[in-house]
Motif scaffolding. Structure first.
Motif, PDB file in Angstrom:
ATOM      1  N   GLU A  95       0.690  -1.520  -0.268  1.00 37.98           N
ATOM      2  CA  GLU A  95       0.117  -0.322  -0.412  1.00 37.98           C
ATOM      3  C   GLU A  95       0.991   1.185  -0.240  1.00 37.98           C
ATOM      4  OE1 GLU A  95       0.098  -2.848   1.481  1.00 37.98           O
ATOM      5  OE2 GLU A  95      -2.648  -3.401   1.938  1.00 37.98           O
ATOM      6  N   VAL A  96       1.534   1.311   1.112  1.00 38.00           N
ATOM      7  CA  VAL A  96       3.001   2.017   1.176  1.00 38.00           C
ATOM      8  C   VAL A  96       3.444   2.252  -0.276  1.00 38.00           C
ATOM      9  CG1 VAL A  96       5.156   3.231   2.100  1.00 38.00           C
ATOM     10  CG2 VAL A  96       2.876   2.108   2.843  1.00 38.00           C
ATOM     11  N   LYS A  97       4.043   1.603  -0.665  1.00 38.49           N
ATOM     12  CA  LYS A  97       4.077   1.745  -2.446  1.00 38.49           C
ATOM     13  C   LYS A  97       3.144   3.041  -3.553  1.00 38.49           C
ATOM     14  CE  LYS A  97       5.995  -1.281  -6.742  1.00 38.49           C
ATOM     15  NZ  LYS A  97       5.490  -0.097  -7.340  1.00 38.49           N
ATOM     16  N   HIS A  98       1.726   2.507  -3.055  1.00 37.82           N
ATOM     17  CA  HIS A  98       1.384   2.919  -4.395  1.00 37.82           C
ATOM     18  C   HIS A  98       1.364   3.850  -3.673  1.00 37.82           C
ATOM     19  CE1 HIS A  98      -2.718   1.923  -6.558  1.00 37.82           C
ATOM     20  NE2 HIS A  98      -2.284   2.702  -7.211  1.00 37.82           N
ATOM     21  N   TRP A  99       0.855   4.186  -2.466  1.00 36.31           N
ATOM     22  CA  TRP A  99       0.351   5.411  -2.504  1.00 36.31           C
ATOM     23  C   TRP A  99       2.102   6.792  -2.935  1.00 36.31           C
ATOM     24  CZ3 TRP A  99      -3.714   7.401  -0.122  1.00 36.31           C
ATOM     25  CH2 TRP A  99      -3.911   8.880  -0.006  1.00 36.31           C
ATOM     26  N   LYS A 100       3.178   6.061  -2.638  1.00 41.51           N
ATOM     27  CA  LYS A 100       4.360   7.068  -2.860  1.00 41.51           C
ATOM     28  C   LYS A 100       4.764   7.079  -4.626  1.00 41.51           C
ATOM     29  CE  LYS A 100       7.178   4.131  -1.549  1.00 41.51           C
ATOM     30  NZ  LYS A 100       8.483   3.398  -0.926  1.00 41.51           N
ATOM     31  N   ASP A 101       4.103   5.896  -5.664  1.00 36.91           N
ATOM     32  CA  ASP A 101       4.152   5.913  -6.683  1.00 36.91           C
ATOM     33  C   ASP A 101       3.224   6.777  -6.938  1.00 36.91           C
ATOM     34  OD1 ASP A 101       5.906   3.836  -6.771  1.00 36.91           O
ATOM     35  OD2 ASP A 101       4.507   2.352  -7.757  1.00 36.91           O
ATOM     36  N   MET A 102       2.277   7.218  -6.458  1.00 33.98           N
ATOM     37  CA  MET A 102       1.043   8.471  -6.929  1.00 33.98           C
ATOM     38  C   MET A 102       1.760  10.350  -6.513  1.00 33.98           C
ATOM     39  SD  MET A 102      -2.915   9.188  -4.486  1.00 33.98           S
ATOM     40  CE  MET A 102      -1.482   9.992  -3.554  1.00 33.98           C
ATOM     41  N   ILE A 103       2.449   9.895  -5.565  1.00 31.73           N
ATOM     42  CA  ILE A 103       3.049  11.349  -4.631  1.00 31.73           C
ATOM     43  C   ILE A 103       4.070  12.010  -5.601  1.00 31.73           C
ATOM     44  CG2 ILE A 103       3.766  12.687  -3.117  1.00 31.73           C
ATOM     45  CD1 ILE A 103       1.031  12.133  -2.379  1.00 31.73           C
ATOM     46  N   ALA A 104       4.138  10.780  -6.320  1.00 35.15           N
ATOM     47  CA  ALA A 104       6.031  10.834  -7.142  1.00 35.15           C
ATOM     48  C   ALA A 104       5.573  11.239  -8.597  1.00 35.15           C
ATOM     49  CB  ALA A 104       6.677   9.046  -7.416  1.00 35.15           C
ATOM     50  N   ARG A 105       3.887  10.432  -9.214  1.00 38.45           N
ATOM     51  CA  ARG A 105       3.438  10.775 -10.264  1.00 38.45           C
ATOM     52  C   ARG A 105       1.956  12.038 -10.712  1.00 38.45           C
ATOM     53  NH1 ARG A 105       3.974   5.125 -13.426  1.00 38.45           N
ATOM     54  NH2 ARG A 105       4.035   3.840 -10.796  1.00 38.45           N
ATOM     55  N   PRO A 106       2.592  13.050  -9.888  1.00 37.99           N
ATOM     56  CA  PRO A 106       0.601  14.364  -9.747  1.00 37.99           C
ATOM     57  C   PRO A 106       0.172  13.645 -11.486  1.00 37.99           C
ATOM     58  CG  PRO A 106       3.083  14.945  -9.890  1.00 37.99           C
ATOM     59  CD  PRO A 106       3.599  13.865  -9.358  1.00 37.99           C
ATOM     60  N   ARG A 107      -1.055  13.603 -11.171  1.00 37.85           N
ATOM     61  CA  ARG A 107      -1.593  13.690 -12.363  1.00 37.85           C
ATOM     62  C   ARG A 107      -1.749  12.567 -13.250  1.00 37.85           C
ATOM     63  NH1 ARG A 107       1.158  18.252 -11.545  1.00 37.85           N
ATOM     64  NH2 ARG A 107      -0.383  20.386 -10.901  1.00 37.85           N
ATOM     65  N   GLN A 108      -1.258  11.156 -13.382  1.00 35.48           N
ATOM     66  CA  GLN A 108      -1.555  10.019 -13.961  1.00 35.48           C
ATOM     67  C   GLN A 108      -1.669   9.083 -12.963  1.00 35.48           C
ATOM     68  OE1 GLN A 108       2.849   9.170 -15.322  1.00 35.48           O
ATOM     69  NE2 GLN A 108       3.320  11.703 -15.133  1.00 35.48           N
ATOM     70  N   PRO A 109      -2.847   8.394 -14.091  1.00 30.92           N
ATOM     71  CA  PRO A 109      -3.494   7.091 -12.929  1.00 30.92           C
ATOM     72  C   PRO A 109      -2.158   6.254 -12.551  1.00 30.92           C
ATOM     73  CG  PRO A 109      -5.059   8.692 -14.450  1.00 30.92           C
ATOM     74  CD  PRO A 109      -3.088   9.046 -15.006  1.00 30.92           C
ATOM     75  N   VAL A 110      -2.232   6.082 -11.199  1.00 34.19           N
ATOM     76  CA  VAL A 110      -0.909   4.607 -11.054  1.00 34.19           C
ATOM     77  C   VAL A 110      -1.666   3.704 -10.522  1.00 34.19           C
ATOM     78  CG1 VAL A 110       0.519   4.453  -9.784  1.00 34.19           C
ATOM     79  CG2 VAL A 110       0.765   6.121 -10.551  1.00 34.19           C
ATOM     80  N   ALA A 111      -2.214   2.575 -11.216  1.00 27.39           N
ATOM     81  CA  ALA A 111      -2.548   1.535 -11.394  1.00 27.39           C
ATOM     82  C   ALA A 111      -1.895   0.274 -10.532  1.00 27.39           C
ATOM     83  CB  ALA A 111      -3.283   0.410 -12.133  1.00 27.39           C
ATOM     84  N   GLN A 112      -2.400  -0.423  -9.289  1.00 31.13           N
ATOM     85  CA  GLN A 112      -1.417  -1.391  -8.459  1.00 31.13           C
ATOM     86  C   GLN A 112      -2.271  -3.193  -7.870  1.00 31.13           C
ATOM     87  OE1 GLN A 112       1.321  -0.661  -6.193  1.00 31.13           O
ATOM     88  NE2 GLN A 112       0.805  -2.069  -4.642  1.00 31.13           N
ATOM     89  N   TRP A 113      -1.824  -4.091  -8.453  1.00 33.72           N
ATOM     90  CA  TRP A 113      -3.149  -4.577  -8.000  1.00 33.72           C
ATOM     91  C   TRP A 113      -2.930  -5.301  -6.177  1.00 33.72           C
ATOM     92  CZ3 TRP A 113      -6.872  -8.256  -9.909  1.00 33.72           C
ATOM     93  CH2 TRP A 113      -7.083  -7.416 -10.732  1.00 33.72           C
ATOM     94  N   HIS A 114      -3.731  -5.199  -5.379  1.00 36.09           N
ATOM     95  CA  HIS A 114      -3.790  -5.488  -3.820  1.00 36.09           C
ATOM     96  C   HIS A 114      -4.572  -5.983  -3.261  1.00 36.09           C
ATOM     97  CE1 HIS A 114      -1.891  -1.376  -3.001  1.00 36.09           C
ATOM     98  NE2 HIS A 114      -2.917  -0.424  -4.149  1.00 36.09           N
ATOM     99  N   GLN A 115      -3.817  -7.406  -2.469  1.00 39.69           N
ATOM    100  CA  GLN A 115      -4.706  -8.022  -1.983  1.00 39.69           C
ATOM    101  C   GLN A 115      -5.540  -7.563  -1.014  1.00 39.69           C
ATOM    102  OE1 GLN A 115      -3.643 -12.578  -2.694  1.00 39.69           O
ATOM    103  NE2 GLN A 115      -4.850 -12.470  -1.012  1.00 39.69           N
ATOM    104  N   LEU A 116      -6.666  -8.187  -1.112  1.00 37.52           N
ATOM    105  CA  LEU A 116      -7.859  -8.136   0.024  1.00 37.52           C
ATOM    106  C   LEU A 116      -7.298  -9.033   1.782  1.00 37.52           C
ATOM    107  CD1 LEU A 116     -10.321  -8.038  -1.869  1.00 37.52           C
ATOM    108  CD2 LEU A 116      -9.427  -6.694  -0.499  1.00 37.52           C
ATOM    109  N   LYS A 117      -7.512  -8.017   2.765  1.00 37.23           N
ATOM    110  CA  LYS A 117      -7.065  -8.363   3.841  1.00 37.23           C
ATOM    111  C   LYS A 117      -8.054  -8.909   4.972  1.00 37.23           C
ATOM    112  CE  LYS A 117      -2.177  -6.582   3.718  1.00 37.23           C
ATOM    113  NZ  LYS A 117      -0.885  -6.030   4.233  1.00 37.23           N
ATOM    114  N   ALA A 118      -7.910  -9.463   6.364  1.00 38.10           N
ATOM    115  CA  ALA A 118      -9.282  -9.440   6.367  1.00 38.10           C
ATOM    116  C   ALA A 118      -9.502  -8.523   7.772  1.00 38.10           C
ATOM    117  CB  ALA A 118      -8.787 -10.602   7.914  1.00 38.10           C
TER     118      ALA A 118
END
Length: 403
Positions: free
Chosen positions: A380-403
């Motif tokens: 989740e942190v990786k996805h958040w960092k990528d979003m901040i690093a690439r403003p105005r660009q959609p950043v897609a990522q698969w996430h495992q669902l957790k309980a």
């Protein structure tokens, strides 16, 4: 008689001597003044340096030390608590004093630089990921049997190094106690708020329990994270057959927690994208699709939909949700939601994404969750960092669902 005015009288100092004396006097005065100024500067600099040291402080400053009290068990009591042990230590005031106050643009730059320092695949990320896969913490407890009163005593003492299950980077743990195979009768400890190293020191009695039946049971402890708004999240479990324990006296154990055997590891995955626009102060969350969702209905399927909560400092701000996809374990949503998030609030913001199973006859079931922020799990942190690093660009990522 004429006397030359420039002639020196006997014993009177000449003009050159007076001039040299004046120069020496002025030099000494200047030296004394400069010396005084130097000492004054040293005192000022020393005082400023001392203040800077006092501002930084020591790492252990402000930490409280708690003492444990033992309380005797009252007659006929089911559960007894010892004196509460202080939870997490408060943050030092020096941390607040030294925290920088920057403009909006400076905050964007600082957030970007901080998050880029932990680049994907770095050693710290890998260490964090390894810990999250293997280390669920451990728990200390004791068990013994009173033959005269036919009573089994279980004492839950404490846990250490529990994983953070909440988006705030902590957990609210408590323990359930069972004597398997009986799951109808259970006992629970109190909830320890925001504590990854909780102390319970609570004693539980199973009264009127013949020894012949006790040795046929398995002591089962399950550590959970209390959640006020949804189902409690399992953290880990421990089980110990009582026929392998010397119950004639209280035996104390330290056991590593294992993943709970509730199928929480196979809840499916969700593909989503994040797009951050700093000029518009907004984040767009696009729920794209899911795969291999856990079947929650009797017919071996689910009716999934997705809830998206915007949280700020542990408070719910705004909720959005997708449409429901009937009888589909691999649904495609392709729905986008925009949230207004000022830049100065980005550090304390969390986006909680919950995949739900719609149920007409009873309460909707939670299939799995994702917590997105700069202090969540490694993925989740990786996805958040990528979003901040690439403003105005959609950043897609698969996430495992957790309980």
């Amino acid at each position: 008689m004429y006397r030359d005015p420039e002639a020196a009288s006997p014993g009177a100092p000449t003009r050159d001597v007076l001039l040299v004396s004046a120069i020496i006097t002025v030099s000494l005065s200047v030296t004394i003044v400069l010396c005084g100024l130097c000492h004054w500067c040293q005192r000022k600099l020393g005082k400023r340096y001392k203040n800077s040291l006092e501002t930084v402080g020591t790492p252990d400053s402000g930490r409280g030390r708690g003492e444990k009290k033992a309380i005797k068990l009252p007659a006929g009591g089911k559960a007894v608590n010892t004196a509460p042990v202080p939870g997490q230590t408060p943050h030092d005031e020096s941390d607040r004093r030294t925290e920088p106050r920057s403009s909006v643009s400076d905050l964007v730059n600082s957030l970007t630089s901080e998050m880029l320092m932990l680049s994907p695949g770095s050693e710290e990320d890998e260490a964090h990921e390894g810990c999250s896969r293997e280390n669920l913490g451990r728990i200390q407890f004791s068990v013994g049997y009173n033959f005269q009163e036919s009573t089994l005593t279980v004492k839950v003492m404490k846990a250490q190094e529990l994983p953070a299950k909440d988006f705030s980077g902590t957990s609210d743990p408590f323990v359930k106690i069972y004597l398997l195979p009986d799951k109808k009768h259970k006992l629970e400890t109190k909830v320890k708020r925001k504590n990854l190293n909780p102390h319970w020191n609570e004693t539980f009695l199973f009264e009127g329990f013949p020894y012949e039946k006790v040795v046929q049971r398995v002591l089962y402890l399950q550590v959970l994270d209390y959640d006020r708004f949804s189902r409690n999240d399992p953290i880990g479990e421990v089980s110990i057959p009582l026929n392998k324990v010397d119950l004639t006296q209280m035996q104390t154990f330290w056991k590593d927690l294992k993943p709970c055997s509730d199928g929480s590891g196979s809840r499916g995955e969700l593909l989503l994208s994040l797009c951050y626009n700093p000029s518009a102060n907004s984040i767009i969350v696009n729920i794209i699709k899911a795969r291999n969702l856990k079947a929650m209905d009797i017919g071996g399927t689910s009716d999934p939909y997705v809830k998206v909560w915007l949280m700020y400092k542990d408070k719910r701000v705004e909720k959005k949700k997708t449409v429901t996809k009937k009888r589909n374990l691999n649904p495609i949503f392709n729905e986008s939601f925009a949230f207004d998030i000022p830049t100065e609030k980005l550090r304390e913001t969390t986006i909680i994404i919950t995949v739900m199973d719609k149920d007409k006859l009873s309460r909707n079931d939670v299939i799995g969750k994702i917590y997105l922020s700069w202090k969540s799990g490694p993925g989740e942190v990786k996805h958040w960092k990528d979003m901040i690093a690439r403003p105005r660009q959609p950043v897609a990522q698969w996430h495992q669902l957790k309980a």
